[in-house]
Scaffold this active site. Sequence first.
Site, PDB file in Angstrom:
ATOM      1  N   LYS A   1       0.824  -1.298   0.007  1.00 11.30           N
ATOM      2  CA  LYS A   1       0.009  -0.061  -0.026  1.00 11.30           C
ATOM      3  C   LYS A   1       0.761   1.289   0.185  1.00 11.30           C
ATOM      4  O   LYS A   1       0.446   2.261  -0.327  1.00 11.30           O
ATOM      5  CB  LYS A   1      -0.887  -0.127   1.136  1.00 11.30           C
ATOM      6  N   ASP A   2       2.241   1.125   0.462  1.00 17.96           N
ATOM      7  CA  ASP A   2       3.194   2.541   0.328  1.00 17.96           C
ATOM      8  C   ASP A   2       3.666   2.463  -0.992  1.00 17.96           C
ATOM      9  O   ASP A   2       4.278   3.434  -1.439  1.00 17.96           O
ATOM     10  CB  ASP A   2       4.314   2.152   1.355  1.00 17.96           C
TER      11      ASP A   2
ATOM     12  N   ARG B   1      -7.797   8.872   4.059  1.00 19.77           N
ATOM     13  CA  ARG B   1      -8.757   7.668   4.177  1.00 19.77           C
ATOM     14  C   ARG B   1      -9.434   7.508   5.244  1.00 19.77           C
ATOM     15  O   ARG B   1     -10.854   7.370   5.213  1.00 19.77           O
ATOM     16  CB  ARG B   1      -8.310   6.432   3.303  1.00 19.77           C
ATOM     17  N   ARG B   2      -8.659   7.149   6.384  1.00 22.72           N
ATOM     18  CA  ARG B   2      -9.316   7.001   7.742  1.00 22.72           C
ATOM     19  C   ARG B   2     -10.006   8.067   8.238  1.00 22.72           C
ATOM     20  O   ARG B   2     -11.219   7.920   8.654  1.00 22.72           O
ATOM     21  CB  ARG B   2      -8.200   6.273   8.531  1.00 22.72           C
TER      22      ARG B   2
ATOM     23  N   ARG C   1       2.433  10.275  13.527  1.00 22.20           N
ATOM     24  CA  ARG C   1       3.132   9.316  12.719  1.00 22.20           C
ATOM     25  C   ARG C   1       4.093   8.371  13.354  1.00 22.20           C
ATOM     26  O   ARG C   1       4.265   8.489  14.381  1.00 22.20           O
ATOM     27  CB  ARG C   1       3.906  10.488  11.655  1.00 22.20           C
TER      28      ARG C   1
ATOM     29  N   ARG D   1       3.519   4.916  17.496  1.00 25.21           N
ATOM     30  CA  ARG D   1       2.040   5.561  17.558  1.00 25.21           C
ATOM     31  C   ARG D   1       1.346   5.041  18.916  1.00 25.21           C
ATOM     32  O   ARG D   1       0.653   5.862  19.279  1.00 25.21           O
ATOM     33  CB  ARG D   1       1.300   4.850  16.529  1.00 25.21           C
TER      34      ARG D   1
ATOM     35  N   CYS E   1      -1.078   7.583  -3.013  1.00 20.01           N
ATOM     36  CA  CYS E   1      -1.118   6.932  -1.963  1.00 20.01           C
ATOM     37  C   CYS E   1      -1.970   7.619  -0.804  1.00 20.01           C
ATOM     38  O   CYS E   1      -2.115   7.362   0.315  1.00 20.01           O
ATOM     39  CB  CYS E   1       0.287   6.593  -1.494  1.00 20.01           C
TER      40      CYS E   1
END
Length: 303
Positions: A79-80, A126-127, A144, A150, A235
């Site tokens: 996904k990156d 997105r989230r 981040r 996190r 992305c």
Amino acid sequence: MKSIRIGTRNSALALWQAREVARHLQNNNYLTEIVPIVSSGDKNLTQPLYSLGITGVFTRDLDVALLNDEIDIAVHSLKDVPTNLPQNLEIVSYLERDFPQDVLIRKESAKNKELHELKLATSSLRRRAFWLKNFPNAEFSDIRGNIQTRLQKLEDGDFDATILSLAGIKRMKMDIDYEMLPFLIPAPSQGVIAVAGHADKTEINEIVRRFTNHTNTQICVEMERNFLNTLEGGCTAPIGAFAEIFEDQIRFKAALCSLDGKNCISTDENFVYNNEENFGKNFAKVVLENGGKELMAEIKNQI
């Protein structure tokens, strides 16, 4: 053949992923060497990714290492990886997808709060957008760093919860409580480890492909990435896409949301797969024709 040099980011999760690729190769009698490389995305943990203005912020340094023949292959969280790779680089293989979902992690003091009451820490557009679609008055903080960073920021910060990829939690064997979030469509190709290589290294690429590629995963994630690429989402835009194979059928679920979550264009299709049709591209065109083009322009302008 000499040892296959496997490039990776140097986070604990990235090193686990590189070792997983190495394990597949070693099980088939190939020598491997893991080469950690610090990526641009790991050097700057203060700005959200969408504000850095860089495509492939987590993959660029590994791309350079591949092009300079410092490594033979690079291991990524797919996904990156941008949908358009630098010239002479290619995705060689896709390991079997394990956990594509996003999950909610709360701090102890917020255990009894309703979802709509939570102050959420996430830098993912997105989230945020998908959360706002369901809880329009939500407050957010940027966050981040790797999983451990996190979680520490969650404990120390002035917010209630954060959202993480389930794959990272499972791969790190972390014993933490989490909640599933069915309304959050995963990022395209979330939960998939991919191997990139140089197009000229055909022998190494063929070995890696033969012993690490999972065909059903490849079918699904290429569909998701074609959807993303056709929307020109990069992305960072609020785009979710997830394909899943059930016997001879595929279910493809995807959505493009405005940054505030008020305008979401979604698709949910079941169909029989064939390898001649570009389903991801076709579904993206439907989204674009139903207001997606204007919505993408609005998102790019706001970012």
